[in-house]
Motif scaffolding. Structure first.
Motif, short mmCIF file in Angstrom:
data_model
loop_
_atom_site.label_atom_id
_atom_site.label_comp_id
_atom_site.label_asym_id
_atom_site.label_seq_id
_atom_site.Cartn_x
_atom_site.Cartn_y
_atom_site.Cartn_z
N GLY A 133 0.80 -1.23 0.00
CA GLY A 133 0.00 0.00 0.00
C GLY A 133 0.83 1.26 0.00
O GLY A 133 0.33 2.34 -0.33
N ALA A 134 2.10 1.14 0.36
CA ALA A 134 2.97 2.32 0.38
C ALA A 134 3.13 2.91 -1.01
O ALA A 134 3.31 4.12 -1.15
N VAL A 135 3.04 2.09 -2.04
CA VAL A 135 3.17 2.58 -3.42
C VAL A 135 2.07 3.58 -3.72
O VAL A 135 2.32 4.68 -4.23
N VAL A 136 0.82 3.24 -3.35
CA VAL A 136 -0.31 4.11 -3.62
C VAL A 136 -0.23 5.38 -2.79
O VAL A 136 -0.43 6.49 -3.30
N VAL A 137 0.08 5.25 -1.50
CA VAL A 137 0.13 6.40 -0.61
C VAL A 137 1.25 7.35 -1.01
O VAL A 137 1.09 8.57 -0.97
N GLU A 138 2.39 6.82 -1.43
CA GLU A 138 3.48 7.67 -1.90
C GLU A 138 3.07 8.45 -3.14
O GLU A 138 3.46 9.61 -3.30
N GLN A 139 2.31 7.83 -4.02
CA GLN A 139 1.83 8.54 -5.21
C GLN A 139 0.87 9.66 -4.85
O GLN A 139 0.96 10.76 -5.39
N VAL A 140 -0.05 9.38 -3.93
CA VAL A 140 -1.05 10.39 -3.55
C VAL A 140 -0.39 11.60 -2.89
O VAL A 140 -0.72 12.74 -3.18
N PHE A 141 0.57 11.35 -2.00
CA PHE A 141 1.18 12.43 -1.23
C PHE A 141 2.48 12.95 -1.85
O PHE A 141 3.09 13.86 -1.30
N GLY A 142 2.92 12.39 -2.95
CA GLY A 142 4.13 12.85 -3.61
C GLY A 142 5.38 12.64 -2.78
O GLY A 142 6.29 13.47 -2.79
N LEU A 143 5.45 11.52 -2.05
CA LEU A 143 6.60 11.25 -1.19
C LEU A 143 7.62 10.38 -1.92
O LEU A 143 7.24 9.43 -2.60
N PRO A 144 8.89 10.69 -1.76
CA PRO A 144 9.90 9.80 -2.33
C PRO A 144 10.09 8.59 -1.42
O PRO A 144 10.31 8.73 -0.23
#
Length: 195
Positions: A133-144
């Motif tokens: 799920g980190a892949v989706v959350v990183e995309q939503v929040f623009g986190l590297p």
């Protein structure tokens, strides 16, 4: 589990069901929208280097961590409730109360400790979902992060990078499962006697 059938139990179960059935990307987008409207000073879509500003870095990770852990937390809560409901009917709980142990001590020391085995198993299973799920959350929040790294490697057809990130993620999941298996030894005295 102690307030089974009463309004706190029903309310918490309803919130857990809502958290479990809502996808993380929807929760993330809704949280970004609501916070940008009602709390504009809160940093939402920016990554802060933890080495330069540790407090700011932690502050920017609060919302993504909440969004990522919501479904897992509700799953663990449901496992904990089910295990506690089963343990509360066991004869040793009545024995502990009859010996004069306090209510909180009976619940935590005798009840929760015996109910932890399925809960720890659920933690191990949901750890794999957290990494995915980190892949989706990183995309939503623009986190590297590792999810962003994997997606960029897929877009650029960098197969070596994809293999490396998959290896890192797989190693994390295996290490978490080993930690879960080792925690059984500390939690269950029966394993210690046979081990």
């Amino acid at each position: 589990a102690k307030t089974r059938g009463r309004w706190p139990d029903l309310f918490i179960r309803a919130v857990a069901l809502l958290g479990l059935s809502t996808p993380p990307f929807f929760v993330g987008v809704a949280a970004v929208l609501l916070l940008s409207l009602y709390w504009p000073s809160f940093r939402i879509l920016s990554a802060v280097d933890l080495h330069h500003d540790p407090l700011g870095g932690i502050r920017t990770l609060l919302l993504p961590a909440f969004v990522l852990s919501l479904a897992s937390a509700t799953t663990i809560m449901r496992y904990t409730r089910a295990a506690m409901l089963e343990v509360l009917t066991e004869p040793f709980m009545a024995t502990a109360r009859a010996k004069g142990a306090g209510r909180l001590r009976v619940l935590i020391r005798h009840g929760l400790r015996n109910a932890l085995l399925p809960v720890v198993t659920a933690v191990g299973v949901t750890a794999a979902h957290l990494v995915a799920g980190a892949v989706v959350v990183e995309q939503v929040f623009g986190l590297p992060g590792i999810g962003q790294l994997m997606l960029n490697a897929i877009y650029h057809r960098d197969y070596t990078q994809v293999q490396a990130t998959v290896l890192v993620v797989t190693t994390l999941v295996v290490l978490i499962n080993i930690a879960v298996d080792l925690s059984y030894y500390a939690l269950d005295p029966r394993i210690q006697q046979h081990g």
